[in-house]
Design a protein around this motif. Structure first.
Motif, mmCIF file in Angstrom:
data_model
loop_
_atom_site.group_PDB
_atom_site.id
_atom_site.type_symbol
_atom_site.label_atom_id
_atom_site.label_comp_id
_atom_site.label_asym_id
_atom_site.label_seq_id
_atom_site.Cartn_x
_atom_site.Cartn_y
_atom_site.Cartn_z
ATOM 1 N N ASN A 51 0.849 -1.108 -0.087
ATOM 2 C CA ASN A 51 -0.055 0.022 0.097
ATOM 3 C C ASN A 51 0.804 1.367 0.010
ATOM 4 O O ASN A 51 0.717 2.322 0.597
ATOM 5 N N ASN A 52 2.054 1.184 -0.647
ATOM 6 C CA ASN A 52 2.839 2.502 -0.975
ATOM 7 C C ASN A 52 3.509 2.738 -0.002
ATOM 8 O O ASN A 52 3.937 3.983 0.374
ATOM 9 N N GLU A 53 3.671 1.789 1.095
ATOM 10 C CA GLU A 53 4.659 2.163 2.307
ATOM 11 C C GLU A 53 5.365 0.967 2.743
ATOM 12 O O GLU A 53 4.822 -0.229 2.596
ATOM 13 N N ILE A 54 6.336 1.253 3.510
ATOM 14 C CA ILE A 54 7.251 0.077 4.113
ATOM 15 C C ILE A 54 6.593 -0.633 5.108
ATOM 16 O O ILE A 54 6.096 0.017 5.976
ATOM 17 N N SER A 55 6.363 -1.981 4.983
ATOM 18 C CA SER A 55 5.585 -2.455 6.212
ATOM 19 C C SER A 55 6.695 -3.141 7.136
ATOM 20 O O SER A 55 6.278 -3.025 8.369
ATOM 21 N N SER A 66 16.615 2.614 -0.040
ATOM 22 C CA SER A 66 15.190 3.021 -0.156
ATOM 23 C C SER A 66 14.531 2.226 -1.148
ATOM 24 O O SER A 66 15.196 1.908 -2.437
ATOM 25 N N VAL A 67 13.067 2.193 -1.141
ATOM 26 C CA VAL A 67 12.296 1.496 -2.140
ATOM 27 C C VAL A 67 11.202 2.531 -2.444
ATOM 28 O O VAL A 67 10.777 3.413 -1.875
ATOM 29 N N GLU A 68 10.878 2.047 -3.727
ATOM 30 C CA GLU A 68 9.724 2.996 -4.381
ATOM 31 C C GLU A 68 8.922 2.268 -5.324
ATOM 32 O O GLU A 68 9.417 1.064 -5.856
#
Lengths: 113, 112
Positions: A51-55, A66-68
């Motif tokens: 959901n567009n964020e790091i879990s 970083s991830v995107e």
């Protein structure tokens, strides 16, 4: 059969340079992961993304990482300033969220010189 | 800290023989995964074991799970050369879609 794809297959970079590893997860999957495997060693979790964020992220995933998910299909891992010890195979994985199985991509071999 | 231990680390066996790879883990998760990896390649999912007593078979490979003992086994029957690879077990943390923690891997070599 749908599959996870990764590019490039091999990346050579100099220490201190930035790299971006790209992944295209299976199209209807919702959960995304990055793992790495140093040559001859076990597979280690880096980060999960939903959901567009790091879990969740591991201790390895420090401020240099970083991830995107920039466009709804790609999922990227950026390393800002590579170190020699970042040399490894990086695997992207995805899962549907309805079943537990994670599907792995073919990997990107990162070599830092 | 969740730990996953496999043994043996290396296994060299003759074609036609039977052998078992063991995977011990420390989490209370009921889910255990087996993957195969050929040299320089990705991880291929072999089995997903979802509950105590689960047994799955595919060809010459059979996996089982004992959650009480926190032990999974991968049994190889009448090994053939094509089964030469590294086999990893992995567990999740108990929740849905959580990270996998992998074992050290067992490098299996089948000798003609």
């Amino acid at each position: 059969e749908p599959e996870v794809t990764q590019t490039p297959s091999h990346q050579v970079t100099q220490m201190g340079q930035e790299v971006i590893l790209r992944c295209v997860p299976i199209s209807n999957h919702l959960y995304f992961y990055w793992y790495r495997q140093i040559l001859g060693q076990k597979v280690e979790f880096l980060v999960s993304f939903y959901n567009n964020e790091i879990s969740e992220k591991s201790e390895i995933f420090d401020d240099q990482f970083s991830v995107e998910r920039p466009d709804g299909s790609n999922f990227t891992l950026k390393i800002r300033s590579t170190k020699l010890e970042d040399s490894a195979m990086y695997f992207c994985a995805s899962s549907s969220g309805r079943f537990y199985e994670q599907y792995f991509g073919p990997g990107t071999r990162l070599t830092v010189t | 800290e969740l730990k996953v231990e496999q043994n043996p680390l290396f296994l060299s066996m003759q074609e036609g023989k039977n052998y078992t790879i063991y995977c011990n883990y420390s989490t209370t998760s009921d889910r255990l995964y087996w993957y195969r990896q050929d040299p320089g390649k990705s991880l291929e999912s072999l089995f997903v074991l979802l509950s105590n007593g689960a047994v799955k078979q595919e060809g010459r490979l059979m996996a089982s799970l004992d959650t009480k003992a926190r032990l999974s086994t991968l049994h190889i029957t009448a090994a053939v050369h094509d089964l030469s690879a590294t086999y990893f077990c992995a567990v999740d943390s108990g929740g849905l879609n959580e990270k996998l923690t992998f074992g050290t891997g067992t490098r299996l070599t089948i000798i003609p």
